[in-house]
Design a protein around this motif. Sequence first.
Motif, short mmCIF file in Angstrom:
data_model
loop_
_atom_site.label_atom_id
_atom_site.label_comp_id
_atom_site.label_asym_id
_atom_site.label_seq_id
_atom_site.Cartn_x
_atom_site.Cartn_y
_atom_site.Cartn_z
N GLY A 118 -1.48 -3.94 3.31
CA GLY A 118 -1.17 -4.89 2.26
C GLY A 118 0.08 -5.70 2.50
O GLY A 118 0.66 -5.72 3.60
N GLU B 135 -3.54 3.31 -6.52
CA GLU B 135 -4.12 4.08 -5.44
C GLU B 135 -4.31 3.13 -4.27
O GLU B 135 -4.66 1.97 -4.46
CB GLU B 135 -5.45 4.69 -5.88
CG GLU B 135 -5.90 5.85 -5.04
CD GLU B 135 -7.05 6.62 -5.69
OE1 GLU B 135 -7.26 7.78 -5.31
OE2 GLU B 135 -7.73 6.06 -6.57
N GLY B 136 -4.06 3.60 -3.06
CA GLY B 136 -4.22 2.73 -1.91
C GLY B 136 -3.89 3.46 -0.62
O GLY B 136 -3.71 4.67 -0.60
N ARG B 137 -3.79 2.69 0.46
CA ARG B 137 -3.53 3.24 1.78
C ARG B 137 -2.16 2.79 2.26
O ARG B 137 -1.84 1.59 2.26
CB ARG B 137 -4.60 2.80 2.77
CG ARG B 137 -5.99 3.34 2.44
CD ARG B 137 -7.01 2.91 3.47
NE ARG B 137 -6.71 3.47 4.80
CZ ARG B 137 -7.45 3.21 5.87
NH1 ARG B 137 -8.51 2.42 5.77
NH2 ARG B 137 -7.14 3.75 7.03
N SER C 283 1.28 2.05 -3.68
CA SER C 283 0.02 2.52 -4.26
C SER C 283 -0.32 3.92 -3.78
O SER C 283 -0.74 4.78 -4.57
CB SER C 283 -1.10 1.55 -3.89
OG SER C 283 -0.83 0.24 -4.39
N GLY D 46 0.80 -1.22 0.00
CA GLY D 46 0.00 0.00 0.00
C GLY D 46 0.83 1.26 0.00
O GLY D 46 0.35 2.32 -0.43
N PRO E 77 -2.02 -1.76 -7.26
CA PRO E 77 -2.92 -0.66 -7.62
C PRO E 77 -2.21 0.68 -7.66
O PRO E 77 -1.19 0.88 -6.98
CB PRO E 77 -3.97 -0.68 -6.50
CG PRO E 77 -3.83 -2.01 -5.84
CD PRO E 77 -2.40 -2.40 -5.98
#
Length: 255
Positions: free
Chosen positions: A195, A189-191, A153, A150, A187
């Motif tokens: 992950g 985009e993410g946090r 991302s 993440g 991805p």
Amino acid sequence: MVEQKSEAEIAAMREAGRVVGRALAACREAAAVGTSLKELDDVAHAVIKDAGATSPFLNYRPRWAPTPFPGVICASVNDAIVHGIPSSYRLSEGDLLSVDCGATLDGWTGDAAISFVVGEPRPGDAELLATTERGLAAGIAAAVDGGRLGDISAAVGDLGRAAGYGIPRDFGGHGIGRTMHEDPFVPNEGRAGRGLQLRVGMAFAIEPMFIAGGVDEYVTGPDGWTLQTVDGSRAAHFEHSVAITEDGPLILTLP
């Protein structure tokens, strides 16, 4: 399962990546007003063949594709985001072109992409290109041992969103190694902090795709391959294959 490669395997991936880097550099040099996308495909094919490598793009057919892919590069022009087929279309002044290329050498694969304008850029093109390339750099910088998927991302997506760009859903980077597409999906985009935990020896193709119009939606063109923006706005795509090492991220697809 996400494979962790040895130092020797990463070195072999770097040789495949160098072929990709040289093919992309040759395409950029050959791209000019009047040059056809098929001619650029021929340029890349010659580089790959001369290196004793093969193309993982040619005849590739994922489940969703209606036909095998007919080229060794994806050549996406203007409102085409990715997966453009190298056709007889001849480049015009001001076209924004994204070229994506892969190569497999001695059982290992590299994958990278560049975007640029042929001739004089239109208003907004330079910033779109620069921001997308910065998104790639940010994603690469986050690919460190002990981090999380993440983090990559979020680094990419936060930069794109801050600039007001759209990010096409469902498309992004991926693991890479013995084949072009390995686990995990990466991805755009993410946090951060979420992950898969990143470890030395993992390798990823990191590939931001930003849409100038600010919308995330896309449509698939009549050829069944090309992803296009819904509003006709331009898109940019940059990509490198990157390995996580004890010394930090190592870009594998430089020429």
